[in-house]
Design a protein around this motif. Structure first.
Motif, mmCIF file in Angstrom:
data_model
loop_
_atom_site.group_PDB
_atom_site.id
_atom_site.type_symbol
_atom_site.label_atom_id
_atom_site.label_comp_id
_atom_site.label_asym_id
_atom_site.label_seq_id
_atom_site.Cartn_x
_atom_site.Cartn_y
_atom_site.Cartn_z
ATOM 1 N N GLU A 52 0.850 -1.195 0.000
ATOM 2 C CA GLU A 52 0.000 0.000 0.000
ATOM 3 C C GLU A 52 0.886 1.247 0.000
ATOM 4 O O GLU A 52 1.993 1.233 0.535
ATOM 5 N N ASN A 53 0.366 2.319 -0.595
ATOM 6 C CA ASN A 53 1.157 3.555 -0.668
ATOM 7 C C ASN A 53 0.597 4.662 0.219
ATOM 8 O O ASN A 53 1.283 5.650 0.478
ATOM 9 N N PHE A 54 -0.664 4.515 0.651
ATOM 10 C CA PHE A 54 -1.304 5.551 1.474
ATOM 11 C C PHE A 54 -2.117 4.905 2.583
ATOM 12 O O PHE A 54 -2.671 3.827 2.399
ATOM 13 N N ASP A 55 -2.173 5.601 3.701
ATOM 14 C CA ASP A 55 -2.983 5.110 4.811
ATOM 15 C C ASP A 55 -3.607 6.327 5.516
ATOM 16 O O ASP A 55 -3.133 6.745 6.568
ATOM 17 N N ARG A 56 -4.602 6.916 4.913
ATOM 18 C CA ARG A 56 -5.326 8.081 5.439
ATOM 19 C C ARG A 56 -4.364 9.149 5.999
ATOM 20 O O ARG A 56 -4.407 9.485 7.191
ATOM 21 N N PRO A 57 -3.486 9.663 5.119
ATOM 22 C CA PRO A 57 -2.430 10.569 5.610
ATOM 23 C C PRO A 57 -2.940 11.846 6.266
ATOM 24 O O PRO A 57 -2.309 12.352 7.195
ATOM 25 N N TYR A 58 -4.085 12.355 5.792
ATOM 26 C CA TYR A 58 -4.549 13.620 6.354
ATOM 27 C C TYR A 58 -5.234 13.453 7.710
ATOM 28 O O TYR A 58 -5.721 14.434 8.271
ATOM 29 N N LEU A 59 -5.259 12.241 8.217
ATOM 30 C CA LEU A 59 -5.743 12.054 9.595
ATOM 31 C C LEU A 59 -4.569 11.947 10.569
ATOM 32 O O LEU A 59 -4.768 11.725 11.762
ATOM 33 N N ALA A 60 -3.341 12.102 10.050
ATOM 34 C CA ALA A 60 -2.153 12.008 10.917
ATOM 35 C C ALA A 60 -2.171 13.120 11.963
ATOM 36 O O ALA A 60 -2.622 14.238 11.685
ATOM 37 N N THR A 61 -1.679 12.801 13.153
ATOM 38 C CA THR A 61 -1.678 13.807 14.222
ATOM 39 C C THR A 61 -0.278 14.361 14.506
ATOM 40 O O THR A 61 -0.093 15.119 15.451
ATOM 41 N N ASN A 62 0.698 13.951 13.710
ATOM 42 C CA ASN A 62 2.002 14.613 13.755
ATOM 43 C C ASN A 62 2.705 14.347 12.426
ATOM 44 O O ASN A 62 2.287 13.465 11.658
#
Lengths: 76, 457
Positions: B260-270
């Motif tokens: 996989e190349n993405f894992d909900r990046p804009y939900l990252a908290t840092n």
């Protein structure tokens, strides 16, 4: 080896040293240690056990728990 | 990628692939299909792929067979990087030389501006560096030339990754016979349609609406300009995640599992978490082959916390292209990682002294701060970012609206990420959805059709 790694990780990387961790705690995927901490851990393993673990092996899939770390260290 | 050639080759090779009994024969078919795909895209790329594959395979064999192999490893990596520099950065360097010549007005001028970057070169170069390093570290064996050629040319992931490792793909190639599973076909086609939907319906239309603002920000209200910055954050994500879905789904049709190349990046908290979720195959590469080796050079804290992240991410930025905007974007993220790590160290120390009383505050701002930081980074990544930044941040209205949007994100952050995760978990996919989405994609395809952003890198 397990006890030694556990002590090092608890002393060096945990925000609260009283956090309960054991040999099965998921340390990378659980957010306890990040890439910067893993660099220190890699150096520590090399210094203490004389084994240099390549970075592609230091991942959440293969290096997440202390048990997995011991297995990897023994492979090299 | 969304081309007649891609889908024609995908369909034809898929039928023949599953008709063949042995994996060896299937691999040869996939290699032939992949080379045909590359040749149809660009003849020059095919020559470069074949030449680099031969070179790296030879180097891999030498590293594997020789006891003192460090110099071969270094030579191999230099060779791969030289090809990357030649095709990707020489035009940029030649531009600098041209300027120098104009300044001197003496020497004859030469121009390499029109040197074309072979398609997929940046991705192949990183795959091959990981291949040589992993052989050096005894993590993999060189494998057969046929398998290595397929690893480099596999058309489903050729144009823009994921930058898959030989260690993960080769065992699949070497399997005696990948079993045919209906589930693979279903999941693969679903991923392709979801990818097309992200690209054709969301990313392209979003790009269509915001491009006017990006190209001429001063004509618009700073609030709209700020929305266009957030819009680009989603456009580039949906564009690249859409591409990755198609690549992963197309591979799955052949029974191949690609990372996989993405894992909900804009939900990252840092920011550190963001890089574990955004372009995962590239950030893994940067971590394993740049960040770790650089960190080993010195145990000095200033080097480790201040320089290594900035250098590693600066190189990550330059990988996207020979342009200062990519370099600035990389350095921006490097500085972010550096500051975050210093903050973590301080937090650890304060935590030990039981002095940290700001956890609730940090928890509240963590998600909006990360999202805003990443979104502002795209200002440099996209062309014309400077006028846009000036328009937003050099005006009272723009600054006020930025602050308001940050406060709004703090408010939304209390429930939005959890809500989105919950919605994602509740969706029960039905085959009819795939057909509906495909239908919408076909309608949108004729309306707008732009290239994938990351295929240009």
């Amino acid at each position: 080896m397990e006890a030694q790694l556990l002590e090092f990780i608890r002393d060096e990387f945990l925000d609260d040293p009283e956090t309960e961790i054991d040999a099965d705690t998921k340390l990378i995927s659980g957010g306890f240690i990040d890439s910067f901490s893993l660099v220190s851990l890699q150096s520590y393993i090399e210094r203490e056990f004389g084994k240099r673990i390549p970075a592609p092996r230091i991942t959440a899939e293969s290096f997440d728990t202390i048990k997995q770390m011991v297995q990897i260290i023994q492979q090299f | 990628m969304i081309s007649f050639e891609f889908f024609a080759i995908l369909g034809l090779s898929l039928v023949l692939y599953w008709l063949l009994p042995a994996q060896r024969a299937r691999n040869l078919l996939l290699s032939a299909a992949s080379l045909l795909f590359i040749w149809l895209l660009d003849h020059q790329s095919l020559v470069v792929v074949l030449a680099l594959t031969l070179f790296s395979y030879g180097m891999g064999q030498a590293i594997y067979r020789l006891k003192r192999n460090s110099w071969v490893h270094v030579l191999g990596v230099i060779g791969i990087l030289a090809s990357l520099i030649f095709f990707k950065y020489l035009g940029f360097l030649a531009g600098l030389f041209d300027s120098l010549y104009i300044f001197l007005e003496a020497l004859p001028r030469f121009s390499l501006h029109h040197l074309l970057l072979p398609l997929g070169l940046s991705y192949i170069a990183f795959k091959q560096i990981s291949y040589l390093s992993d052989i050096k570290w005894k993590l993999v064996k060189p494998g057969s030339f046929a398998d290595f050629l397929l690893y480099n040319s596999l058309f489903t992931i050729f144009l823009a990754g994921p930058i898959e490792r030989f260690e993960r793909l080769n065992p699949q190639f070497q399997s005696p016979r990948i079993p045919f599973k209906k589930a693979d076909l279903e999941l693969g086609s679903r991923r392709i349609v979801i990818g097309l939907f992200k690209k054709l319906v969301f990313a392209d239309w979003l790009g269509f609406f915001i491009s006017g603002i990006w190209n001429n920000p001063s004509q618009y209200h700073p609030g709209l300009a700020l929305l266009a910055v957030f819009g680009y954050a989603f456009q580039i994500y949906l564009d690249f995640a859409g591409y990755s879905d198609i690549a992963i789904g197309a591979s799955r049709l052949f029974g191949l599992r690609v990372m996989e190349n993405f894992d909900r990046p804009y939900l990252a908290t840092n920011i550190s978490q963001f890089w574990r979720r955004w372009h995962i195959s590239l950030s893994d590469f940067i971590r394993d082959y740049i960040f770790f080796p650089l960190s080993r050079l010195s145990s000095n804290k200033v080097w480790l916390l201040g320089f290594v992240p900035v250098i590693a991410m600066g190189l990550c930025g330059l990988w996207h292209g020979a342009d200062s905007r990519y370099l600035i974007w990389g350095i921006w993220h490097g500085l972010g990682l550096s500051v975050y790590q210093i903050f973590q160290q301080l937090k650890r120390r304060l935590g030990k002294r039981k002095m940290l009383k700001f956890n609730a505050f940090f928890a509240a701002i963590a998600w909006p701060l990360t999202f805003m930081f990443v979104s502002l980074g795209w200002l440099s990544f996209r062309a014309f970012g400077l006028p846009m930044a000036r328009h937003i941040f050099f005006s009272f209205e723009g600054l006020t609206l930025t602050l308001i949007s940050f406060l709004l994100l703090i408010f939304l952050g209390r429930w939005l990420p959890a809500f989105l995760l919950d919605i994602g978990a509740r969706i029960r996919w039905r085959p009819a959805f795939t057909l509906y989405l495909l239908l919408i994609c076909l309608i949108c395809y004729s309306a707008l059709n732009t290239e994938f952003i990351y295929a240009a890198f």
